[in-house]
Design a protein around this motif. Structure first.
Motif, PDB file in Angstrom:
ATOM      1  N   ASP A  82      11.703  23.125   1.338  1.00  0.00           N
ATOM      2  CA  ASP A  82      11.071  24.197   2.098  1.00  0.00           C
ATOM      3  C   ASP A  82      10.001  23.617   3.019  1.00  0.00           C
ATOM      4  N   GLU A  83       9.950  24.084   4.262  1.00  0.00           N
ATOM      5  CA  GLU A  83       9.078  23.488   5.269  1.00  0.00           C
ATOM      6  C   GLU A  83       7.607  23.506   4.858  1.00  0.00           C
ATOM      7  N   SER A  84       7.149  24.581   4.237  1.00  0.00           N
ATOM      8  CA  SER A  84       5.748  24.665   3.828  1.00  0.00           C
ATOM      9  C   SER A  84       5.405  23.607   2.785  1.00  0.00           C
ATOM     10  N   ALA A  85       6.366  23.288   1.913  1.00  0.00           N
ATOM     11  CA  ALA A  85       6.149  22.245   0.908  1.00  0.00           C
ATOM     12  C   ALA A  85       6.385  20.865   1.497  1.00  0.00           C
ATOM     13  N   LEU A  86       7.349  20.782   2.422  1.00  0.00           N
ATOM     14  CA  LEU A  86       7.711  19.486   2.992  1.00  0.00           C
ATOM     15  C   LEU A  86       6.550  18.869   3.767  1.00  0.00           C
ATOM     16  N   ARG A  87       5.798  19.691   4.472  1.00  0.00           N
ATOM     17  CA  ARG A  87       4.683  19.142   5.251  1.00  0.00           C
ATOM     18  C   ARG A  87       3.636  18.483   4.352  1.00  0.00           C
ATOM     19  N   TRP A  88       3.466  19.014   3.135  1.00  0.00           N
ATOM     20  CA  TRP A  88       2.527  18.402   2.190  1.00  0.00           C
ATOM     21  C   TRP A  88       3.087  17.098   1.638  1.00  0.00           C
ATOM     22  N   VAL A  89       4.395  17.051   1.429  1.00  0.00           N
ATOM     23  CA  VAL A  89       5.021  15.807   0.968  1.00  0.00           C
ATOM     24  C   VAL A  89       4.881  14.724   2.038  1.00  0.00           C
ATOM     25  N   LYS A  90       5.133  15.094   3.290  1.00  0.00           N
ATOM     26  CA  LYS A  90       5.032  14.138   4.391  1.00  0.00           C
ATOM     27  C   LYS A  90       3.609  13.596   4.522  1.00  0.00           C
ATOM     28  N   SER A  91       2.649  14.493   4.684  1.00  0.00           N
ATOM     29  CA  SER A  91       1.271  14.059   4.901  1.00  0.00           C
ATOM     30  C   SER A  91       0.644  13.482   3.640  1.00  0.00           C
ATOM     31  N   GLY A  92       1.049  13.975   2.485  1.00  0.00           N
ATOM     32  CA  GLY A  92       0.496  13.460   1.237  1.00  0.00           C
ATOM     33  C   GLY A  92       0.778  11.994   1.041  1.00  0.00           C
ATOM     34  N   SER A  93       1.948  11.551   1.465  1.00  0.00           N
ATOM     35  CA  SER A  93       2.282  10.132   1.325  1.00  0.00           C
ATOM     36  C   SER A  93       1.368   9.262   2.174  1.00  0.00           C
ATOM     37  N   ALA A  94       1.037   9.721   3.388  1.00  0.00           N
ATOM     38  CA  ALA A  94       0.133   8.962   4.246  1.00  0.00           C
ATOM     39  C   ALA A  94      -1.283   8.934   3.662  1.00  0.00           C
ATOM     40  N   VAL A  95      -1.716  10.060   3.108  1.00  0.00           N
ATOM     41  CA  VAL A  95      -3.037  10.111   2.483  1.00  0.00           C
ATOM     42  C   VAL A  95      -3.104   9.173   1.283  1.00  0.00           C
ATOM     43  N   LEU A  96      -2.029   9.111   0.501  1.00  0.00           N
ATOM     44  CA  LEU A  96      -1.996   8.212  -0.653  1.00  0.00           C
ATOM     45  C   LEU A  96      -2.092   6.754  -0.226  1.00  0.00           C
ATOM     46  N   LEU A  97      -1.453   6.385   0.883  1.00  0.00           N
ATOM     47  CA  LEU A  97      -1.576   5.017   1.392  1.00  0.00           C
ATOM     48  C   LEU A  97      -3.028   4.698   1.736  1.00  0.00           C
ATOM     49  N   PHE A  98      -3.696   5.659   2.381  1.00  0.00           N
ATOM     50  CA  PHE A  98      -5.101   5.441   2.721  1.00  0.00           C
ATOM     51  C   PHE A  98      -5.956   5.308   1.473  1.00  0.00           C
ATOM     52  N   VAL A  99      -5.744   6.174   0.486  1.00  0.00           N
ATOM     53  CA  VAL A  99      -6.517   6.109  -0.757  1.00  0.00           C
ATOM     54  C   VAL A  99      -6.309   4.765  -1.432  1.00  0.00           C
ATOM     55  N   ALA A 100      -5.065   4.275  -1.453  1.00  0.00           N
ATOM     56  CA  ALA A 100      -4.780   2.981  -2.062  1.00  0.00           C
ATOM     57  C   ALA A 100      -5.507   1.859  -1.325  1.00  0.00           C
ATOM     58  N   ALA A 101      -5.514   1.919   0.008  1.00  0.00           N
ATOM     59  CA  ALA A 101      -6.193   0.891   0.801  1.00  0.00           C
ATOM     60  C   ALA A 101      -7.704   0.975   0.624  1.00  0.00           C
ATOM     61  N   PHE A 102      -8.236   2.200   0.593  1.00  0.00           N
ATOM     62  CA  PHE A 102      -9.678   2.388   0.477  1.00  0.00           C
ATOM     63  C   PHE A 102     -10.181   1.961  -0.897  1.00  0.00           C
ATOM     64  N   ALA A 103      -9.369   2.209  -1.928  1.00  0.00           N
ATOM     65  CA  ALA A 103      -9.781   1.880  -3.289  1.00  0.00           C
ATOM     66  C   ALA A 103      -9.804   0.370  -3.531  1.00  0.00           C
ATOM     67  N   ARG A 104      -9.004  -0.360  -2.776  1.00  0.00           N
ATOM     68  CA  ARG A 104      -8.946  -1.810  -2.927  1.00  0.00           C
ATOM     69  C   ARG A 104      -9.748  -2.454  -1.806  1.00  0.00           C
ATOM     70  N   ARG A 105     -10.915  -2.970  -2.126  1.00  0.00           N
ATOM     71  CA  ARG A 105     -11.776  -3.558  -1.104  1.00  0.00           C
ATOM     72  C   ARG A 105     -11.098  -4.779  -0.488  1.00  0.00           C
ATOM     73  N   PRO A 106     -10.942  -4.817   0.848  1.00  0.00           N
ATOM     74  CA  PRO A 106     -10.272  -5.952   1.477  1.00  0.00           C
ATOM     75  C   PRO A 106     -11.012  -7.260   1.224  1.00  0.00           C
ATOM     76  N   ALA A 107     -10.263  -8.346   1.224  1.00  0.00           N
ATOM     77  CA  ALA A 107     -10.854  -9.664   0.983  1.00  0.00           C
ATOM     78  C   ALA A 107     -11.635 -10.167   2.187  1.00  0.00           C
ATOM     79  N   HIS A 108     -11.439  -9.572   3.356  1.00  0.00           N
ATOM     80  CA  HIS A 108     -12.161  -9.985   4.561  1.00  0.00           C
ATOM     81  C   HIS A 108     -12.547  -8.751   5.367  1.00  0.00           C
TER      82      HIS A 108
END
Length: 270
Positions: free
Chosen positions: A52-78
């Protein structure tokens, strides 16, 4: 012995898990890669189902947000990789606009999404734009990206009107510059070989993704092909940012002393 366990665990995390064609991945990177590919598969299946489109938009954007959270939670080495983390965050915000989760009045939603992605690509360019001075061959590497960007604008131009006649060429110039700068990281001697290859590949994949987005926005494909195009857009978008995430969590992304060597020498008065 208990005091030594965190150190031993951290050391184990940094050990290469395996090597493929000369590219080494740590256990942490393997974990992020496996989890990311599973998330990509889930999103693509949700699009193909279709959900369903209303649910699909959350699946789409949620994956991008999760990538950011993963990157933010892991402090870069440089510190340079901090620009990549910031870019991922702004890109996730842009995705919220493009999927319609965040809405602005007066039809500005898509324009806001494009603006966020343009800022994200500018941040990536800052991260990539380090190393020795440009030489003739480096400038020549811009040619294929200019050709690709020019061809995209030429095809879309009859479908552009109003503010988009300015916004699309500006956006295209931004992503072309970012992709060129990413490709040059393989030549300019700051980033390690693996990280530079991930940068170059990620940028090329993101160009392919945004080109498809542009066609959907301004010259939509036939209805029969819309699902396939949507899968392609989301697949390339997430894989591109997943490669950038591998660079963020790399334990040694920059050659030691590379930035000092690339900096211009200052004249010291006698």
């Amino acid at each position: 012995s208990s005091d030594r366990e965190p150190i031993m665990n951290a050391t184990a995390t940094l050990r290469p898990s395996f090597t493929v064609h000369g590219h080494t991945l740590t256990r942490l990177q393997v974990g992020f890669l496996a989890g990311g590919l599973v998330a990509v598969a889930i999103v693509c299946l949700a699009i193909a189902a279709p959900l369903d489109e209303s649910a699909l938009r959350w699946v789409k954007s949620g994956s991008a947000v999760l990538l950011f959270v993963a990157a933010f939670a892991r402090r870069p080495a440089h510190r340079l990789l901090g620009w990549v983390v910031a870019a991922l965050g702004v890109s996730a915000l842009g995705d919220l606009f493009m999927t319609g989760i965040l809405v602005l009045p007066a039809g500005l939603t898509k324009l806001a999404g494009m603006g966020c992605f343009l800022v994200a690509y500018a941040l990536l360019t800052v991260a990539f734009w380090h190393g020795r001075r440009l030489r003739g061959p480096d400038v020549a590497w811009l040619a294929p990206y200019l050709v690709a960007g020019g061809a995209l604008i030429a095809v879309l131009w009859p479908h552009l009107g109003g503010v988009m006649a300015v916004a699309v060429p500006v956006f295209t110039a931004g992503i072309v510059t970012m992709a060129w700068a990413a490709a040059l990281t393989t030549r300019r001697g700051v980033y390690t070989h693996d990280v530079a290859v991930w940068f170059a590949a990620a940028a090329a994949i993101l160009v392919a993704s945004d080109a498809a987005v542009a066609f959907v926005m301004f010259d939509p494909p036939p209805a029969a092909a819309s699902v396939s195009v949507d899968v392609w857009i989301r697949l390339t978008y997430l894989v591109g940012w997943l490669l950038l995430l591998l660079a963020v969590v790399d334990p040694r992304p920059v050659h030691p002393g590379a930035l000092d060597a690339a900096a211009p020498r200052r004249q010291v008065a006698a």
